[in-house]
Design an enzyme around this catalytic site. Structure first.
Site, PDB file in Angstrom:
ATOM      1  N   THR A  45      58.854  59.097  45.162  1.00 32.51           N
ATOM      2  CA  THR A  45      59.738  57.950  45.370  1.00 32.51           C
ATOM      3  C   THR A  45      59.061  56.868  46.195  1.00 32.51           C
ATOM      4  O   THR A  45      59.431  55.695  46.119  1.00 32.51           O
ATOM      5  CB  THR A  45      61.047  58.412  46.044  1.00 32.51           C
ATOM      6  N   TYR A 133      55.473  71.565  45.638  1.00 39.61           N
ATOM      7  CA  TYR A 133      56.364  70.629  44.949  1.00 39.61           C
ATOM      8  C   TYR A 133      56.213  70.819  43.448  1.00 39.61           C
ATOM      9  O   TYR A 133      55.164  70.522  42.883  1.00 39.61           O
ATOM     10  CB  TYR A 133      56.022  69.199  45.375  1.00 39.61           C
ATOM     11  N   LYS A 161      59.724  72.628  47.122  1.00 41.83           N
ATOM     12  CA  LYS A 161      60.641  71.628  46.579  1.00 41.83           C
ATOM     13  C   LYS A 161      60.700  71.860  45.080  1.00 41.83           C
ATOM     14  O   LYS A 161      59.712  71.680  44.373  1.00 41.83           O
ATOM     15  CB  LYS A 161      60.164  70.205  46.879  1.00 41.83           C
ATOM     16  N   ILE A 203      65.397  67.393  49.117  1.00 38.32           N
ATOM     17  CA  ILE A 203      64.577  66.199  49.327  1.00 38.32           C
ATOM     18  C   ILE A 203      65.108  65.182  48.338  1.00 38.32           C
ATOM     19  O   ILE A 203      64.955  65.332  47.132  1.00 38.32           O
ATOM     20  CB  ILE A 203      63.078  66.487  49.149  1.00 38.32           C
TER      21      ILE A 203
END
Length: 293
Positions: A45, A133, A161, A203
């Site tokens: 992001t 992740y 994540k 997250i």
């Protein structure tokens, strides 16, 4: 160590495409005031893919400076070359980051053994807590629970994540890795259910613009007050979904600008600003969430 609502922070840019550090400071202060449980700087992001190494490092360090110990800061350190991911992690040694978030190598599609060796090399190079992740929709590779379990045996690999949206994996990963291994959702729309099933938090993209609601929702969930949390979740559901009407972070940057949180909605190519046709969709989601009248 990591739990609750952690924001995947946008990187504000000015009209010349340079990082807007004044807006960044305002965002950090906003999250501290709202009760956000942590900040990921320079993740997906945060437009990590289009930042130079120098910009990447400066962004993390400025986020730490602005946070001033008031909120944990996690550095995005992923790369599709293992030596680059190792270098990024080592750059933040003694910086004060609470952890590193390292996406699976993208484009080159390693095997599960390749993924294990990639993260093992990172783990051996630094003492900083590492968050795996997994986002196969972007990387074209899936970090399987069995590989996560192997990695969880390494001392400083402490969390995952999971942005697959596959809720069945929560129980599988918990069984393989133990309840102390931290699981964080990377999918806002399913994050509350993720926590109901044994996850520890999220997250979040939505938290960029609805930080207080997200922090409250996951605080309630931590207390087992899922019915109250679900009321907030349903109000935010249009945001959870419509912030992905175009590729993240296009919609959330437009929304943050629409709410006056950042000075500009500029984004770096090859991403472009939110299309005129999609703007009413995001606008309505902001209204449904109670963020706009």
């Amino acid at each position: 160590m990591f739990s609750g609502s952690i924001v995947a922070l946008v990187t504000p840019l000015d009209t010349d495409g340079e990082v807007d550090y004044n807006s960044l400071k305002s965002l950090v202060d906003y999250h501290i005031k709202a009760g956000t449980n942590g900040i990921v700087a320079v993740g997906t992001t945060g437009e990590s893919a289009t930042l130079s190494v120098e910009e990447h490092v400066k962004l993390v360090m400025k986020t730490l400076e602005f946070a001033d110990g008031r909120i944990p800061v996690i550095a995005g350190t992923g790369a599709n070359a293992t030596h680059e991911a190792v270098t990024f992690s080592k750059l933040f040694h003694d910086s004060g980051v609470a952890g590193c978030l390292s996406v699976t190598p993208y484009y080159n599609k390693p095997t599960q053994e390749g993924l294990f060796q990639h993260y093992k090399a990172i783990s051996e190079a630094t003492d900083i807590p590492q968050i795996l992740y997994n986002v196969p929709g972007r990387t074209a590779v899936d970090l399987l629970p069995e590989t996560v379990a192997r990695l969880a045996e390494l001392d400083n690999i402490v969390a995952l994540k999971d942005a697959t949206g596959d809720l069945e994996r929560v129980a599988i990963t918990r069984e393989l890795c133990g309840e102390n291994f931290i699981q964080l959702s990377g999918d806002d729309a399913t994050a509350l259910d993720f926590v109901k099933l044994g996850g520890h938090g999220v997250i979040s993209v939505t938290s960029n613009i609805a930080a207080k609601d997200m922090a409250t929702m996951f605080a309630l969930a931590a207390q087992g007050k899922f019915e109250e949390a679900e009321i907030i979740n349903q109000r935010l559901m249009p945001l959870h979904n419509d912030l992905f009407v175009e590729a993240n972070p296009i919609p959330v940057k437009w929304a943050a600008h629409r709410l006056g949180m950042i000075t500009h909605s500029d984004i770096r190519l090859p991403l472009t600003e939110l299309s005129l046709s999609a703007q009413p969709t995001v606008e309505q989601a902001l209204k449904s969430a109670g963020l706009l009248k």
